[in-house]
Scaffold this motif. Sequence first.
Motif, PDB file in Angstrom:
ATOM      1  N   TYR A  41      -4.403  -3.436  -6.066  1.00 38.33           N
ATOM      2  CA  TYR A  41      -4.141  -4.323  -7.201  1.00 38.33           C
ATOM      3  C   TYR A  41      -4.826  -3.792  -8.456  1.00 38.33           C
ATOM      4  CZ  TYR A  41      -4.196  -8.502 -10.147  1.00 38.33           C
ATOM      5  OH  TYR A  41      -4.040  -9.383 -11.202  1.00 38.33           O
ATOM      6  N   GLU A  42      -4.029  -3.612  -9.520  1.00 30.74           N
ATOM      7  CA  GLU A  42      -4.545  -3.219 -10.826  1.00 30.74           C
ATOM      8  C   GLU A  42      -4.708  -4.489 -11.659  1.00 30.74           C
ATOM      9  OE1 GLU A  42      -2.127  -0.290 -12.715  1.00 30.74           O
ATOM     10  OE2 GLU A  42      -1.759   0.801 -10.867  1.00 30.74           O
ATOM     11  N   ALA A  43      -5.924  -5.005 -11.697  1.00 36.49           N
ATOM     12  CA  ALA A  43      -6.165  -6.300 -12.338  1.00 36.49           C
ATOM     13  C   ALA A  43      -5.849  -6.276 -13.828  1.00 36.49           C
ATOM     14  CB  ALA A  43      -7.605  -6.736 -12.105  1.00 36.49           C
ATOM     15  N   ALA A  44      -6.218  -5.216 -14.520  1.00 36.76           N
ATOM     16  CA  ALA A  44      -6.045  -5.155 -15.969  1.00 36.76           C
ATOM     17  C   ALA A  44      -4.568  -5.248 -16.360  1.00 36.76           C
ATOM     18  CB  ALA A  44      -6.652  -3.876 -16.519  1.00 36.76           C
ATOM     19  N   ALA A  45      -3.701  -4.657 -15.558  1.00 29.50           N
ATOM     20  CA  ALA A  45      -2.268  -4.654 -15.859  1.00 29.50           C
ATOM     21  C   ALA A  45      -1.507  -5.695 -15.050  1.00 29.50           C
ATOM     22  CB  ALA A  45      -1.685  -3.272 -15.577  1.00 29.50           C
ATOM     23  N   HIS A  46      -2.198  -6.401 -14.179  1.00 29.27           N
ATOM     24  CA  HIS A  46      -1.576  -7.339 -13.237  1.00 29.27           C
ATOM     25  C   HIS A  46      -0.364  -6.678 -12.584  1.00 29.27           C
ATOM     26  CE1 HIS A  46      -0.905 -11.013 -11.182  1.00 29.27           C
ATOM     27  NE2 HIS A  46       0.196 -11.360 -11.833  1.00 29.27           N
ATOM     28  N   SER A  47      -0.634  -5.567 -11.924  1.00 27.23           N
ATOM     29  CA  SER A  47       0.413  -4.849 -11.214  1.00 27.23           C
ATOM     30  C   SER A  47      -0.115  -4.415  -9.853  1.00 27.23           C
ATOM     31  CB  SER A  47       0.888  -3.626 -12.020  1.00 27.23           C
ATOM     32  OG  SER A  47      -0.174  -2.723 -12.225  1.00 27.23           O
ATOM     33  N   LEU A  48       0.797  -4.117  -8.965  1.00 28.98           N
ATOM     34  CA  LEU A  48       0.454  -3.674  -7.622  1.00 28.98           C
ATOM     35  C   LEU A  48       1.053  -2.294  -7.413  1.00 28.98           C
ATOM     36  CD1 LEU A  48      -0.704  -4.932  -4.782  1.00 28.98           C
ATOM     37  CD2 LEU A  48       1.716  -4.760  -4.157  1.00 28.98           C
ATOM     38  N   ARG A  49       0.222  -1.374  -7.015  1.00 27.08           N
ATOM     39  CA  ARG A  49       0.763  -0.066  -6.659  1.00 27.08           C
ATOM     40  C   ARG A  49       0.589   0.142  -5.154  1.00 27.08           C
ATOM     41  NH1 ARG A  49      -4.065   1.996  -9.776  1.00 27.08           N
ATOM     42  NH2 ARG A  49      -5.508   2.835  -8.223  1.00 27.08           N
ATOM     43  N   PHE A  50       1.511   0.903  -4.582  1.00 32.79           N
ATOM     44  CA  PHE A  50       1.437   1.246  -3.171  1.00 32.79           C
ATOM     45  C   PHE A  50       2.150   2.574  -2.982  1.00 32.79           C
ATOM     46  CE2 PHE A  50       5.200  -1.274  -3.810  1.00 32.79           C
ATOM     47  CZ  PHE A  50       6.174  -0.779  -2.948  1.00 32.79           C
ATOM     48  N   VAL A  51       1.941   3.205  -1.840  1.00 33.28           N
ATOM     49  CA  VAL A  51       2.466   4.552  -1.641  1.00 33.28           C
ATOM     50  C   VAL A  51       3.501   4.553  -0.518  1.00 33.28           C
ATOM     51  CG1 VAL A  51       0.282   5.550  -2.413  1.00 33.28           C
ATOM     52  CG2 VAL A  51       0.688   5.238   0.045  1.00 33.28           C
ATOM     53  N   ASP A  52       4.302   5.587  -0.517  1.00 31.61           N
ATOM     54  CA  ASP A  52       5.182   5.897   0.600  1.00 31.61           C
ATOM     55  C   ASP A  52       4.783   7.289   1.067  1.00 31.61           C
ATOM     56  OD1 ASP A  52       7.227   6.641   2.348  1.00 31.61           O
ATOM     57  OD2 ASP A  52       8.783   5.602   1.202  1.00 31.61           O
ATOM     58  N   ILE A  53       4.039   7.337   2.170  1.00 31.71           N
ATOM     59  CA  ILE A  53       3.487   8.612   2.625  1.00 31.71           C
ATOM     60  C   ILE A  53       4.594   9.593   2.987  1.00 31.71           C
ATOM     61  CG2 ILE A  53       2.022   9.723   4.347  1.00 31.71           C
ATOM     62  CD1 ILE A  53       0.433   7.130   4.556  1.00 31.71           C
ATOM     63  N   LYS A  54       5.596   9.127   3.729  1.00 29.47           N
ATOM     64  CA  LYS A  54       6.658  10.031   4.174  1.00 29.47           C
ATOM     65  C   LYS A  54       7.491  10.563   3.017  1.00 29.47           C
ATOM     66  CE  LYS A  54       7.459   8.629   8.966  1.00 29.47           C
ATOM     67  NZ  LYS A  54       8.458   8.098   9.939  1.00 29.47           N
ATOM     68  N   LYS A  55       7.821   9.691   2.069  1.00 29.66           N
ATOM     69  CA  LYS A  55       8.680  10.102   0.955  1.00 29.66           C
ATOM     70  C   LYS A  55       7.873  10.626  -0.233  1.00 29.66           C
ATOM     71  CE  LYS A  55      12.432   6.988   2.292  1.00 29.66           C
ATOM     72  NZ  LYS A  55      13.310   5.850   1.896  1.00 29.66           N
ATOM     73  N   GLN A  56       6.545  10.657  -0.096  1.00 26.79           N
ATOM     74  CA  GLN A  56       5.643  11.261  -1.082  1.00 26.79           C
ATOM     75  C   GLN A  56       5.774  10.611  -2.462  1.00 26.79           C
ATOM     76  OE1 GLN A  56       6.488  15.495  -0.848  1.00 26.79           O
ATOM     77  NE2 GLN A  56       5.727  15.630   1.244  1.00 26.79           N
ATOM     78  N   ARG A  57       5.675   9.282  -2.461  1.00 28.22           N
ATOM     79  CA  ARG A  57       5.870   8.527  -3.703  1.00 28.22           C
ATOM     80  C   ARG A  57       4.729   7.547  -3.941  1.00 28.22           C
ATOM     81  NH1 ARG A  57      12.214   7.034  -2.356  1.00 28.22           N
ATOM     82  NH2 ARG A  57      13.065   9.111  -2.839  1.00 28.22           N
ATOM     83  N   VAL A  58       4.495   7.262  -5.220  1.00 33.81           N
ATOM     84  CA  VAL A  58       3.596   6.189  -5.634  1.00 33.81           C
ATOM     85  C   VAL A  58       4.439   5.172  -6.403  1.00 33.81           C
ATOM     86  CG1 VAL A  58       1.567   5.525  -6.966  1.00 33.81           C
ATOM     87  CG2 VAL A  58       1.613   7.745  -5.794  1.00 33.81           C
ATOM     88  N   HIS A  59       4.522   3.956  -5.897  1.00 29.92           N
ATOM     89  CA  HIS A  59       5.273   2.883  -6.537  1.00 29.92           C
ATOM     90  C   HIS A  59       4.314   1.935  -7.251  1.00 29.92           C
ATOM     91  CE1 HIS A  59       8.925   4.007  -4.415  1.00 29.92           C
ATOM     92  NE2 HIS A  59       8.325   3.869  -3.247  1.00 29.92           N
TER      93      HIS A  59
END
Length: 331
Positions: A41-59
């Motif tokens: 959780y990115e509190a300052a931006a009120h956003s949630l990031r998470f990864v996809d290990i297999k597809k090599q992505r950061v959402h």
Amino acid sequence: MSTASTNTDAKPPADDNGLQVWNVTEPYLNLHCGLGEGPYYEAAAHSLRFVDIKKQRVHTVDLTAAGSSPSTLVTTIQLDTPVAVTADIEGVDPHDRIAIGAKYGVAVLDRRTGAYEYVTRFSSADGKDGKEDDERLRSNDGAVDPHGRFWLGTMTDIGLDLQPEGSLFLIDGTARAARTVRHPVTIPNSVGWSPDGRTLYFTHSTARTIHAYDYDPRTGDASGERAFYVHDGPGEPDGFRVDIEGYLWQAVYGESRVLKISPEGRLVGEVRLPTKCITCTQFVGTELFVTSAGMEEGEGTPEEVELSGALFRVDVGVKGLDPFLFKLSES
């Protein structure tokens, strides 16, 4: 793509076994991740990031626009390396740069360009010559400790025969050094701390055990390893987060649920989800966000397969502990 969310009562009634139960029936966001993990959780931006290990992505999902479809608020960074976990860096705007657990160690990711640069590699740890990266291994889960150091595990990379060849590393970003804390391990997973900072928890998935350690708030040393919780079931404990009351919210891979475990190591509740491969949790206020991994046709019911790799959320009536920031030297 289904984008509905299910928010159940924050204080649900107990089931026949005396457990609190929250039922989640629909995803908040379904990107069909190959291996969704590492929600942060990115509190300052009120956003949630998470990864996809297999597809090599950061959402990253913008949580500020109430009523909007989550799918329209997602930004994705495509990398050329598996990325398993992320953390904010002390003194650095996370809109610009964050720390990531990449294949060979901890790197800094420029979120504007998608470029990344390693700051510490696993091959630099004690007992290694520092010359060659081990191609069989990749990073897995981990977390930053109260002293600003990154605890990060390694395991056999995807597509290779799983072996007990991984390690749990302690990475000091100010010294650009890595130290082996535990070896060998097969699937090292989440690391977290009690609210008073005096207990460290570490999940070793294949051992189905959450270990506890005495953590020295002054020195950062961990000692006195003991079994805090041993899982009795067909699945494996995966990632967890700790709430402000000291309870662990532990995802179980293969069992369609998240366990609520008391500070004494007792199972007191569970979140039930509509797909099997549950990977990790993250608090946003009193809402618990839950990541999951993808399944192939035939590995479950059609619904379980369709909702695999989705992101879920549920209000559980308690807030989580804030993450610590990774300390990194400029040199």
